[in-house]
Write an enzyme that holds these catalytic residues in place. Sequence first.
Site, PDB file in Angstrom:
ATOM      1  N   ARG A 167      -6.880  10.362  12.591  1.00 40.00           N
ATOM      2  CA  ARG A 167      -6.224   9.466  11.664  1.00 40.00           C
ATOM      3  C   ARG A 167      -5.326   8.667  12.372  1.00 40.00           C
ATOM      4  NH1 ARG A 167      -6.853  12.780   6.753  1.00 40.00           N
ATOM      5  NH2 ARG A 167      -6.473  11.520   4.891  1.00 40.00           N
ATOM      6  N   LYS A 193     -15.100  10.213   1.679  1.00 39.60           N
ATOM      7  CA  LYS A 193     -15.656  10.881   3.023  1.00 39.60           C
ATOM      8  C   LYS A 193     -16.077  12.320   2.748  1.00 39.60           C
ATOM      9  CE  LYS A 193     -11.472  10.372   5.173  1.00 39.60           C
ATOM     10  NZ  LYS A 193     -10.691   9.523   4.187  1.00 39.60           N
ATOM     11  N   ARG A 202      -0.294   6.500   0.536  1.00 39.61           N
ATOM     12  CA  ARG A 202      -1.354   6.786   1.467  1.00 39.61           C
ATOM     13  C   ARG A 202      -2.064   5.628   1.999  1.00 39.61           C
ATOM     14  NH1 ARG A 202      -4.442  11.060  -2.088  1.00 39.61           N
ATOM     15  NH2 ARG A 202      -5.620  11.548  -0.276  1.00 39.61           N
ATOM     16  N   ARG A 258      -9.514  11.785  -9.895  1.00 40.70           N
ATOM     17  CA  ARG A 258     -10.090  12.732  -9.262  1.00 40.70           C
ATOM     18  C   ARG A 258      -9.669  14.125  -9.547  1.00 40.70           C
ATOM     19  NH1 ARG A 258     -10.732  12.433  -2.963  1.00 40.70           N
ATOM     20  NH2 ARG A 258      -8.520  12.692  -2.515  1.00 40.70           N
ATOM     21  N   ARG A 262      -4.580  16.799  -7.486  1.00 38.47           N
ATOM     22  CA  ARG A 262      -3.790  16.996  -6.032  1.00 38.47           C
ATOM     23  C   ARG A 262      -2.687  16.147  -6.385  1.00 38.47           C
ATOM     24  NH1 ARG A 262      -7.948  15.420  -1.104  1.00 38.47           N
ATOM     25  NH2 ARG A 262      -5.788  14.761  -0.171  1.00 38.47           N
TER      26      ARG A 262
HETATM   27  P1  AMP Z   1      -7.217  14.320   3.037  1.00 39.25           P
HETATM   28  O1  AMP Z   1      -7.650  15.424   2.364  1.00 39.25           O
HETATM   29  O2  AMP Z   1      -8.077  13.816   4.060  1.00 39.25           O
HETATM   30  O3  AMP Z   1      -6.857  13.125   2.200  1.00 39.25           O
HETATM   31  O4  AMP Z   1      -5.917  14.660   3.674  1.00 39.25           O
HETATM   32  C1  AMP Z   1      -4.574  14.892   2.683  1.00 39.25           C
HETATM   33  C2  AMP Z   1      -3.422  14.905   3.583  1.00 39.25           C
HETATM   34  O5  AMP Z   1      -3.410  16.069   4.718  1.00 39.25           O
HETATM   35  C3  AMP Z   1      -2.858  13.621   4.217  1.00 39.25           C
HETATM   36  O6  AMP Z   1      -2.429  12.900   3.409  1.00 39.25           O
HETATM   37  C4  AMP Z   1      -2.226  14.087   5.374  1.00 39.25           C
HETATM   38  O7  AMP Z   1      -0.827  14.340   4.896  1.00 39.25           O
HETATM   39  C5  AMP Z   1      -2.781  15.373   5.919  1.00 39.25           C
HETATM   40  N1  AMP Z   1      -3.710  15.027   6.924  1.00 39.25           N
HETATM   41  C6  AMP Z   1      -5.151  15.320   6.871  1.00 39.25           C
HETATM   42  N2  AMP Z   1      -5.687  15.063   7.859  1.00 39.25           N
HETATM   43  C7  AMP Z   1      -4.803  14.535   8.839  1.00 39.25           C
HETATM   44  C8  AMP Z   1      -4.676  14.097  10.101  1.00 39.25           C
HETATM   45  N3  AMP Z   1      -6.010  13.784  10.845  1.00 39.25           N
HETATM   46  N4  AMP Z   1      -3.590  13.701  10.677  1.00 39.25           N
HETATM   47  C9  AMP Z   1      -2.379  13.689  10.044  1.00 39.25           C
HETATM   48  N5  AMP Z   1      -2.581  14.347   8.917  1.00 39.25           N
HETATM   49  C10 AMP Z   1      -3.465  14.808   8.182  1.00 39.25           C
END
Ligand code: AMP
Length: 211
Positions: A88, A13, A167, A123, A156
């Site tokens: 999400r 994404k 996740r 990554r 990360r």
């Molecule tokens: P990402 O970089 O999109 O993989 O997001 C990393 C982490 O941020 C996720 O595992 C969640 O803990 C938090 N996060 C990101 N976007 C959301 C969302 N829309 N709703 C809830 N938690 C989020």
Amino acid sequence: MKIILLGPPGCGKGTQAKSLMEKYRIPQISTGDILRSAVSDQTPLGIKAKGFMDNGELVPDDLVVQIVEKRLKEPDCSRGFILDGFPRTVGQAESLEKSGVLLDAAISIEVPDDEIMKRLAGRRTCRKCSAMYHIMFDPPEKEGICDKCQSELYQRVDDKEETVKNRLIVYRNQTEPLIEWYSSKNKLHTIKGTGSIKEIFNNITEVIDSI
Ligand code: AMP
């Protein structure tokens, strides 16, 4: 052009959203990037979000919805935007709709779990500009250093194997129901997320250009 990119962690994404942003000249809004920067700046939001993020859990809807609603009011979103990692949950999607934001398309990028484990384990992310690399499939020119801004690359905390497993469970339970939700609104487009980054990009732009 108001688009959301849906898909499990590691489906590409973020990578695709960055290229789409350049092609269509609309901003990429990544809630993950906004939250990570709040954590690193130790803002009140970051302090609340950190524990959830480190464990691979979702940050509560009310916190995330507030961030996105505020961000979408900024002038650069007036011509459209690409939402990357939001909504999400069905609750987040409903809040977005209630706030008057109607999307043109939800593009779901599908990748099998074993491929995701491989991608995320290797990554590496830039601390400064969030560019992403893979130690085997897409390494930087100089090990550990971002090609774009020369800052340090790191893994990360939530890309470690155990957290990635969680996740994926969170994705299946809380995010995947959105696929049905957007399908029932005739907004869903599904793209195969394996193959080259360029092929996937072309498939996404084909969908966008047909809207
Ligand atoms: P990402 O970089 O999109 O993989 O997001 C990393 C982490 O941020 C996720 O595992 C969640 O803990 C938090 N996060 C990101 N976007 C959301 C969302 N829309 N709703 C809830 N938690 C989020």
